[in-house]
Design a protein around this motif. Structure first.
Motif, PDB file in Angstrom:
ATOM      1  N   ASP A   1       0.860  -1.188   0.000  1.00 31.69           N
ATOM      2  CA  ASP A   1       0.000   0.000   0.000  1.00 31.69           C
ATOM      3  C   ASP A   1       0.897   1.238   0.000  1.00 31.69           C
TER       4      ASP A   1
ATOM      5  N   CYS B   1       1.557   4.407   9.496  1.00 33.61           N
ATOM      6  CA  CYS B   1       1.150   3.002   9.404  1.00 33.61           C
ATOM      7  C   CYS B   1       2.235   2.191   8.692  1.00 33.61           C
TER       8      CYS B   1
ATOM      9  N   HIS C   1       6.651  -0.407   3.632  1.00 32.54           N
ATOM     10  CA  HIS C   1       6.108  -1.438   2.732  1.00 32.54           C
ATOM     11  C   HIS C   1       6.537  -1.146   1.290  1.00 32.54           C
TER      12      HIS C   1
ATOM     13  N   GLU D   1      -5.283   2.301   1.006  1.00 30.50           N
ATOM     14  CA  GLU D   1      -5.595   1.181   1.919  1.00 30.50           C
ATOM     15  C   GLU D   1      -6.335   1.679   3.142  1.00 30.50           C
TER      16      GLU D   1
ATOM     17  N   HIS E   1       2.627  -6.284   6.504  1.00 26.60           N
ATOM     18  CA  HIS E   1       2.467  -5.097   7.327  1.00 26.60           C
ATOM     19  C   HIS E   1       3.575  -5.085   8.355  1.00 26.60           C
TER      20      HIS E   1
ATOM     21  N   GLU F   1      -7.615  -5.086   7.125  1.00 22.75           N
ATOM     22  CA  GLU F   1      -6.676  -4.709   6.043  1.00 22.75           C
ATOM     23  C   GLU F   1      -7.386  -4.977   4.731  1.00 22.75           C
TER      24      GLU F   1
HETATM   25 ZN   LIG Z   1      -1.333  -0.052   7.246  1.00 24.91          ZN
END
Ligand SMILES: [Zn+2]
Ligand SMILES: [Zn+2]
Length: 382
Positions: free
Chosen positions: A75, A100, A105, A135, A160, A327
């Motif tokens: 994401d 986040c 990622h 996301e 994640h 998610e």
């Molecule tokens: Zn996240």
């Protein structure tokens, strides 16, 4: 570009992560992020598919030898949170932050793309790397699926970051990992009256209180003690002064479950309780049960392959606790077999916290892990 020394790959990925961290963008506004990702992938000669979305990128690697198509997913969006880390590369955008870990990622999957590109001629099939927008609002995965550009993918893997896991570990679980997310709104309607003469109307606040309490009996009395779920009433709106009984009350909240069966049972029981309790007080009660993301349930064969890839790349495998957080990666599993893992980052704080600082060494480790996993998947997918 060739990546001979792992150190230089790690350093480059950390530098790019900091660049992304400085310029966070919210869901569906990830224009600069998209441009940066495109330029980094293009510089490494990664082919970009024509993704018909305003933000997000789809890189395609392989296809020189016949074989299956598999996908890696990251994401790319940030959150409306004012960063309080004090880091030299803290967000330069007021009120927005990569809290986040989507910056980690992105750079992990960028690293995997670069490593796979170097082995492109050896790959037995094709790897599609999707940099997915939005996301955080649960919309991006569905938009990507609607493009049909992943229709030929047989498997998809994503990650994640997990602040509670130490760097160098990866949480891999076969079966349920993250919760299905539902949203409910309950409307109660009756006859308002003077607060001093309740017998001349309905007291929807008393009815609301009975319903809120009764909802808590679903998890404790209608589900097996071995099953897991959360029902939280998070908002109640009724009345606007001290001496008038309102004619409308509204409750709102969320339900989190790990199986479709539990999800169905809770929805049914919620309907029964609300209509019958409302009925017992002679008022009208209606539940609007809005199903959002399904639970993430990992494919056992993919989990086994991921354990092998983790061992091959020096990561310690741990068995993570499932989480009631949702998610939107879950949408992909309706179409292909899927695996979602938790990557250890030794965080000081939780996800979505303004002071979250993580160990960036996790990026290079994740990149190598996902490159290895992608190759294994190509070799083992029938
Ligand atoms: Zn996240
Ligand atoms: Zn988040």
């Amino acid at each position: 570009m060739t990546i001979k020394e792992t150190d230089s790959l790690d350093e480059m990925l950390i530098e790019r992560r900091r660049e992304l961290h400085r310029h966070p963008e919210l869901a569906f506004e990830e224009k600069e992020t998209t441009a940066k990702l495109k330029s980094w992938l293009t510089a490494a000669s990664v082919t970009l598919a024509d993704l018909p979305l305003e933000t997000g990128v789809l890189g395609v690697i392989g296809g020189k030898k016949p074989g299956p198509v598999i996908a890696l997913r990251t994401d790319i969006d940030a959150l409306p949170i004012a960063e309080q880390t004090g880091l030299p590369f803290a967000s330069e955008v007021p009120g927005k932050m990569h809290a986040c870990g989507h910056d980690l990622h992105m750079t992990s999957m960028l690293g995997a793309a670069l490593l796979l590109k170097e082995r492109e001629n050896e790959l037995n099939g094709t790897v599609k790397i999707i940099f997915q927008p939005a996301e955080e609002i649960g919309e991006g995965a569905r938009r990507v699926l609607e493009t049909h550009l992943l229709d030929d993918a047989q498997a998809i893997c994503g990650m994640h970051i997990m602040p509670g896991l130490p760097v160098g570990t990866v949480g891999i679980k076969s079966g349920p990992l993250m919760a299905g997310v539902d949203h409910f709104i309950i409307d109660l309607n009756g006859k308002g009256t003077h607060g001093a003469v309740p017998e001349q109307g309905d007291d929807l606040i008393v009815v609301s209180a009975q319903i809120i309490s009764a909802l808590q009996s679903i998890v404790s009395r209608n589900l097996s003690p071995l099953d897991q779920a959360v029902i939280s009433t998070t908002r109640i709106t009724a009345g606007n002064t001290w001496n008038v009984m309102p004619d409308h009350a509204q409750l709102e909240g969320t339900v989190r479950t790990f199986t479709e069966q539990t999800r169905g049972k809770i929805e049914q029981r919620m309907n029964e309780l609300v209509t019958r309790i409302a009925g017992a007080f002679s008022v009208s009660g209606k539940v609007h049960y809005l199903r959002q993301g399904p639970p993430i349930v990992n494919n056992p064969q993919l989990a086994d392959l991921a354990e092998e890839a983790a061992r091959a790349t020096g990561l310690k495998v741990v068995d993570p606790e499932p989480t009631t957080i949702g998610e939107d990666f879950a949408y992909y599993q309706k179409q292909m077999s899927s695996l979602f893992v938790f990557m250890g980052v030794s965080g000081n704080s939780g996800l979505h916290h303004a002071d979250l600082v993580v160990d960036e060494r996790a990026i290079g480790k994740s990149a190598r892990f996902f490159a290895a996993l992608a190759e294994q998947l190509l070799n083992k997918t029938e």
